[in-house]
Design an enzyme around this catalytic site. Structure first.
Site, PDB file in Angstrom:
ATOM      1  N   CYS A 109      43.910   1.963  20.748  1.00  0.00           N
ATOM      2  CA  CYS A 109      42.796   1.029  20.544  1.00  0.00           C
ATOM      3  C   CYS A 109      42.606   0.590  19.095  1.00  0.00           C
ATOM      4  O   CYS A 109      41.733  -0.230  18.818  1.00  0.00           O
ATOM      5  CB  CYS A 109      41.505   1.651  21.067  1.00  0.00           C
ATOM      6  SG  CYS A 109      41.686   2.209  22.769  1.00  0.00           S
ATOM      7  N   HIS A 168      33.073   0.738  16.962  1.00  0.00           N
ATOM      8  CA  HIS A 168      33.936   0.660  18.135  1.00  0.00           C
ATOM      9  C   HIS A 168      33.052   0.585  19.394  1.00  0.00           C
ATOM     10  O   HIS A 168      33.256  -0.257  20.244  1.00  0.00           O
ATOM     11  CB  HIS A 168      34.825   1.910  18.160  1.00  0.00           C
ATOM     12  CG  HIS A 168      36.010   1.835  19.044  1.00  0.00           C
ATOM     13  ND1 HIS A 168      36.745   0.692  19.237  1.00  0.00           N
ATOM     14  CD2 HIS A 168      36.623   2.800  19.804  1.00  0.00           C
ATOM     15  CE1 HIS A 168      37.749   0.948  20.066  1.00  0.00           C
ATOM     16  NE2 HIS A 168      37.688   2.205  20.428  1.00  0.00           N
ATOM     17  N   GLU A 211      30.981   8.412  16.356  1.00  0.00           N
ATOM     18  CA  GLU A 211      30.978   7.303  15.379  1.00  0.00           C
ATOM     19  C   GLU A 211      29.722   7.327  14.522  1.00  0.00           C
ATOM     20  O   GLU A 211      29.777   7.096  13.313  1.00  0.00           O
ATOM     21  CB  GLU A 211      31.006   5.977  16.123  1.00  0.00           C
ATOM     22  CG  GLU A 211      32.363   5.522  16.537  1.00  0.00           C
ATOM     23  CD  GLU A 211      32.275   4.084  16.995  1.00  0.00           C
ATOM     24  OE1 GLU A 211      32.708   3.215  16.241  1.00  0.00           O
ATOM     25  OE2 GLU A 211      31.765   3.841  18.100  1.00  0.00           O
ATOM     26  N   LYS A 248      31.757  -4.708  22.637  1.00  0.00           N
ATOM     27  CA  LYS A 248      32.485  -4.437  23.891  1.00  0.00           C
ATOM     28  C   LYS A 248      31.802  -5.069  25.119  1.00  0.00           C
ATOM     29  O   LYS A 248      32.502  -5.535  26.024  1.00  0.00           O
ATOM     30  CB  LYS A 248      32.634  -2.929  24.115  1.00  0.00           C
ATOM     31  CG  LYS A 248      33.423  -2.182  23.029  1.00  0.00           C
ATOM     32  CD  LYS A 248      34.904  -2.386  23.152  1.00  0.00           C
ATOM     33  CE  LYS A 248      35.700  -1.478  22.228  1.00  0.00           C
ATOM     34  NZ  LYS A 248      35.493  -1.675  20.788  1.00  0.00           N
ATOM     35  N   HIS A 270      36.456  -3.695  26.802  1.00  0.00           N
ATOM     36  CA  HIS A 270      37.287  -2.996  25.829  1.00  0.00           C
ATOM     37  C   HIS A 270      38.701  -3.546  25.972  1.00  0.00           C
ATOM     38  O   HIS A 270      39.407  -3.250  26.931  1.00  0.00           O
ATOM     39  CB  HIS A 270      37.255  -1.495  26.082  1.00  0.00           C
ATOM     40  CG  HIS A 270      37.917  -0.688  25.005  1.00  0.00           C
ATOM     41  ND1 HIS A 270      38.745  -1.259  24.048  1.00  0.00           N
ATOM     42  CD2 HIS A 270      37.879   0.633  24.715  1.00  0.00           C
ATOM     43  CE1 HIS A 270      39.174  -0.322  23.234  1.00  0.00           C
ATOM     44  NE2 HIS A 270      38.669   0.836  23.608  1.00  0.00           N
ATOM     45  N   PHE A 317      42.882   7.002  21.037  1.00  0.00           N
ATOM     46  CA  PHE A 317      43.630   8.177  21.490  1.00  0.00           C
ATOM     47  C   PHE A 317      44.538   8.635  20.342  1.00  0.00           C
ATOM     48  O   PHE A 317      44.977   7.828  19.520  1.00  0.00           O
ATOM     49  CB  PHE A 317      44.551   7.791  22.665  1.00  0.00           C
ATOM     50  CG  PHE A 317      43.937   7.951  24.026  1.00  0.00           C
ATOM     51  CD1 PHE A 317      42.578   8.003  24.205  1.00  0.00           C
ATOM     52  CD2 PHE A 317      44.750   8.045  25.149  1.00  0.00           C
ATOM     53  CE1 PHE A 317      42.031   8.144  25.471  1.00  0.00           C
ATOM     54  CE2 PHE A 317      44.214   8.183  26.418  1.00  0.00           C
ATOM     55  CZ  PHE A 317      42.849   8.236  26.583  1.00  0.00           C
TER      56      PHE A 317
END
Lengths: 403, 340
Positions: free
Chosen positions: A154, A287, A298, A319, A324, A383
């Site tokens: 991402c 994010h 975050e 988002k 996403h 990830f």
């Protein structure tokens, strides 16, 4: 020799709620989401919403994977917006640096479905490598500079943008198309469904009721240009890209470090390269996936870097507008943030109604906020514990740069 | 380059060669006979000693970790927060993605294997390696075809130049799977091989201060893209960029480690590109083709060539080239490690 300055002179958007930068600016100010309750993949009994792109004039079988079509649309928009197409000999030196998470996974699926049909396998396999997206963009527009593909889940397009920034900063390129693309794929729908990472209802970043993300597809591509190159051709400058940083959590394969350890380091490195302090950052686009683990981590990272100011620096997540978009999210959300900066408007985080106490930072909600900002940061995490932060600022000479 | 950067750690894992010394011996002696297979895999024993907690890693991550561990052991300890990782892989996690997709196409989307799914991003390998070696600096995963390994090296140099890290671990790896072998259009009889290779890059004065062995210095890198029909010219431009950054003339090159692979088209581009960039010196400088011995190792090939170059160099300069196959080209100029 001091590093070269880098400016953003073109914006290209392919998203569920917008097919150009102007449409995206409009959608953000109107709080228009492109999320639909009709995802292309039902995972046997579980139906999910998704941000699906209606690509205009799409030719169903020109051999290109859908992800390349999404990227090509954004690249065309970005080049048109930059005004480069009408100008001199820039194609030979213009580079392409694109990120993707899933890449051409739809073509990979076709390869597997082809079974023993060797012709079909080979036909689809040509699109299968991740690098096919950047190659298709470079081929389409005849670009002969640096050619590169980033696959970093991402943060893919954020990393691509940061790397392109360094290439220009260090004087090794003058024009770069940078960003990323990802399509909706069975691979993603199945995998995130199995991990219970997708919400069966609504994506609510920072809300205490949040229970997962909504997938989307799209592409975001920016034209990055060395400042003097842009000035000499009288380009319109959207903003200056002035710093970036990347860092790993070294913590867990899929979950973020609870204090956002790597994200803190990425933000610190970005600020250092930009030569700015947290006091000078007016807004942070986070994010904000809407998963239980991501959003508090975050916010914790924000507190770690911004200290007491973390409570008052406005933040948002984009988002809920287009889903996403995985590897495209960094580019699309940087573009959305730059558009907001140019219009003195901070888009609200849709669906965030009851703020989670673990996320008690200044989340822009409701109608959004009319506010002038001069500098912004956009952060993404992924990830593998990967994190990227980008810093952009209002260019002093907005509008047509002086020659 | 704005800072001097040296290679202070080497690691390589190939079929029939684990470690840079074994790699050099295999290369310098040439192949004693035909390989047992045209597609050679790394024996599982090369990474069998890895911790049980890493059982969820896929094969790509395992071979990349094995090479990285060798390179870090060679370089010695560093500051975790100041050490980053750049991983280049031509095909990355595609074999794992295919494994996941084959499972759900057979059993249904609800029955995907979550352990396999977490490896369906190429940076899963990077993440695991970071966890094992506590690398908390910059991180990047690149998949620009067969040149991705040298591109990771270039990125590592850039991060050190920018002051974002004191040292960067640079890794290249590619695995083989039936899906890949069926898809890649390989000429009849061409040998391919799995391989992983890792380097530790470090700012020169830091390496000097801590008394680290300096295998070589990276003087310059070049990276270009272009049309698939004109890769010789693209390679020539990358080579010129690398030499320009290195501030050397063609005559100063004592050796070239070419990406020629036995494929007619690639070899023609590699040769013509060298001639275009080096002029008359192209006919004089010794050119080695590691793939003649090691087979086509995709993104790892350029990295393995760097390891071989560090062994071959004394005080001279060497050029290493890579053709991505998708239009990108990379060139790296190295100098023997004895210069201070």
């Amino acid at each position: 020799m001091s590093p070269h300055r880098v400016v953003i002179t073109g914006l290209g958007v392919t998203a569920a709620n917008a097919l150009s930068a102007d449409e995206l600016a409009q959608a953000l100010s109107n709080r228009h989401s492109g999320i639909r309750r009709a995802a292309p993949f039902d995972i046997e009994g579980r139906t999910y919403s998704a941000g699906v792109v209606d690509l205009p004039g799409e030719t169903p079988d020109n051999g290109l994977d859908r992800v390349s079509k999404l990227a090509l649309h954004a690249a065309e928009q970005a080049l048109r917006d930059s005004g480069l197409e009408a100008q001199g000999n820039w194609r030979e030196v213009a580079g392409v640096m694109l990120g993707t998470s899933r890449g051409p996974a739809l073509s990979l699926e076709q390869v597997i479905r082809s079974g023993g049909d060797e012709d079909a396998r080979r036909r689809h396999f040509g699109e299968v490598p991740f690098s096919s997206i950047a190659r298709n963009v470079a081929d389409q527009f005849g670009l002969g500079g640096i050619l590169s593909t980033v696959t970093m889940a991402c943060v893919s397009s954020s990393l691509a943008i940061g790397r392109a920034l360094d290439e220009i900063r260090q004087g090794r390129a003058s024009v770069m198309l940078a960003g990323g693309a990802d399509a909706l794929t069975l691979l993603s729908f199945s995998g995130f469904s199995v991990l219970r990472a997708m919400t069966p209802t609504v994506c609510r970043p920072f809300d205490h009721r949040r229970n997962g993300m909504v997938l989307g597809e799209g592409a975001g591509i920016l034209v990055l240009e060395e400042l003097n190159h842009a000035r000499q051709r009288g380009a319109r400058i959207h903003a200056e890209l002035c710093g970036w940083g990347t860092a790993g959590d070294a913590h867990h394969p899929t979950s973020p470090h609870p204090e956002g350890r790597g994200l803190q380091q990425a933000m610190t490195l970005a600020l250092r390269q930009a030569g700015l302090t947290t006091e000078q950052i007016d807004f942070v686009n986070l994010h904000g996936t809407g998963t239980p683990a991501n959003d508090p981590a975050e916010c914790q990272a924000l507190r770690g870097v911004f200290g007491a100011r973390a409570a008052s620096v406005p933040v948002n997540s984009l988002k809920p507008y287009f889903g996403h978009t995985l590897g495209a999210s960094g580019a699309l959300e940087l573009i959305g943030s730059v558009l907001g900066m140019a219009r003195d408007f901070l888009p609200p985080t849709l669906n965030c109604e009851e703020l989670d106490p673990k996320c008690d930072v200044d989340v822009v909600r409701g109608e959004g906020r009319a506010q002038r900002i001069d500098t912004l940061m956009s952060t993404k995490s992924a990830f593998g514990g990967a994190n990227v932060a980008l810093v952009a600022r209002r260019f002093p000479e907005t509008g047509r740069a002086a020659r | 380059m704005s800072r001097r950067i040296v290679i202070s750690g080497l690691g390589a894992v190939c079929p029939r060669a684990t470690g840079p010394t074994a790699l050099w011996e295999r290369f310098s002696q040439g192949d004693a006979g035909p390989p047992s297979s045209l597609a050679e895999r790394i024996p599982d024993a090369a990474f069998a000693k890895q911790s049980a907690q890493l059982r969820h890693m896929d094969r790509l991550g395992r071979i990349a970790l094995a090479a990285t561990t060798l390179a870090i052991e060679d370089a010695g300890p560093g500051n975790p927060l100041q050490t980053g990782i750049a991983f280049g892989s031509g095909y990355g996690c595609l074999p794992t993605n295919a494994e996941y997709l084959e499972g759900i196409l057979e059993r249904g989307g609800r029955y995907g294997n979550p352990v396999v799914f977490q490896n369906t991003v190429t940076n899963a390998a990077t993440g695991y390696i970071s966890m094992v070696h506590d690398l908390r600096g910059p991180t990047a995963t690149l998949c620009s075809g067969h040149s991705a390994g040298l591109e990771a090296l270039r990125f590592g140099c850039q991060q050190i130049e920018e002051g974002q890290a004191e040292r960067m671990v640079v890794v290249g790896a590619d695995t083989l799977s039936p899906m890949l072998l069926a898809g890649i259009a390989l000429p009849e009889g061409m040998r391919v091989s799995e391989a992983a290779c890792a380097l530790v890059l470090e700012e020169h004065t830091r390496a000097l201060t801590r008394g680290a062995h300096r295998h070589a210095e990276v003087l310059g890198t070049g990276h270009r893209g272009g049309s698939l029909t004109n890769q010789a010219h693209t390679l020539a431009r990358a080579v010129r960029d690398a030499m320009h950054m290195a501030r050397i003339e063609p005559e100063q090159l004592g050796a070239v480690f070419s990406c020629a692979s036995g494929r007619g088209d690639f070899d023609g581009w590699a040769q013509r590109g060298l001639h275009e960039a080096l002029g008359a010196h192209a006919a004089k400088v010794p050119v080695s083709c590691p793939k003649d011995v090691l087979g086509e190792t995709f993104s790892t090939a350029g990295m393995l060539a760097v390891v071989l170059a560090t062994r071959a160099l004394d005080k001279g300069c060497a050029l290493v080239t890579a053709l991505g196959g998708e239009g990108s080209t990379l060139a790296v100029v190295l100098r023997g490690g004895a210069h201070d």
